[in-house]
Scaffold this motif. Sequence first.
Motif, PDB file in Angstrom:
ATOM      1  N   LYS A 184       0.833  -1.205   0.000  1.00  0.00           N
ATOM      2  CA  LYS A 184       0.000   0.000   0.000  1.00  0.00           C
ATOM      3  C   LYS A 184       0.867   1.254   0.000  1.00  0.00           C
ATOM      4  O   LYS A 184       0.588   2.221  -0.721  1.00  0.00           O
ATOM      5  N   ASP A 190      -4.945   1.782  -1.712  1.00  0.00           N
ATOM      6  CA  ASP A 190      -5.348   0.378  -1.706  1.00  0.00           C
ATOM      7  C   ASP A 190      -5.765  -0.063  -3.113  1.00  0.00           C
ATOM      8  O   ASP A 190      -6.910  -0.442  -3.361  1.00  0.00           O
ATOM      9  N   THR A 193      -6.077  -5.658  -3.376  1.00  0.00           N
ATOM     10  CA  THR A 193      -6.814  -6.111  -2.202  1.00  0.00           C
ATOM     11  C   THR A 193      -6.841  -7.635  -2.120  1.00  0.00           C
ATOM     12  O   THR A 193      -6.409  -8.331  -3.044  1.00  0.00           O
TER      13      THR A 193
END
Length: 279
Positions: A184, A190, A193
């Motif tokens: 990140k 973000d 994921t």
Amino acid sequence: MNTSRNITALLAAAALFASAACSVTTDTNEVGLDYDYDSWSGKTEIDGCVTPGQRAWQDINDVGIVYPADQRSFDFSESGDAESKPITVVSKDNLEMSVAGVATFYLNQDCSTLQSFHEKIGKKFAADTPEGWARLLSVYIKQPLDRAMDAAAKKYDWKQLFADPAIKQAWETEVAALAQQFIKEQAGADFFTQFRFTLQQPQPPQNVRTALASAQEAIEQNAAQKNRNEQVKTELQSIKELVEVLGPEGYVLYQAMKDGKVQIVPVPVGSNVNVTPKQ
């Protein structure tokens, strides 16, 4: 009203539309970005996202970008089609070890996040192409993962990482947490994921593994020799006790009888039996 002329005009308009339009078409495992081109300003502006398995019609000058929507992987192993060779780490006691494994993840499909990903990273790497995606993996997945694995490995000696399952599991858990943090930080958001990390047992260099195997073999041979020594010691003690009871000659006779070298023939009392020794 000239019907035939109207039909001709409609067909011509349809042909013009077909030649001046294209589409962003996504497969069921893809997500797309639809950018409109403003002919007045010469700029493109986001018109929206195209969900998996959908189509968005565009003008011929508009831009469509397609990215993967399914699970992606980063394989670092000796496999011929892996994205990278095994990653090296350094243990607490300064031994370099190699680790194979795989990281799986998804590209964040939130429309505004996907747009940001494309404009900050994807466009620069041409990440909608296989070559560009491979370069992106090297920078935004491999480098942070390498950093995380190395940072976690410095807490343990190499023998712990190599031979202690509990330590290996603790190290792997810490790597997963650090890797997501570092990825990140590297990306700035973000963009990736749902990570899953599978790490194989860290391997010391071949010469160290050979030495370790030799040392283990020596330990096992030493233990076996100790067992043999104990067995001989027990046998000697048994012989000593028999000699004390039977005497030296009696023990020799007992051992000869035990080994089948002396035959015993029972002779009834009072029998007229002559025994002729073998010459």
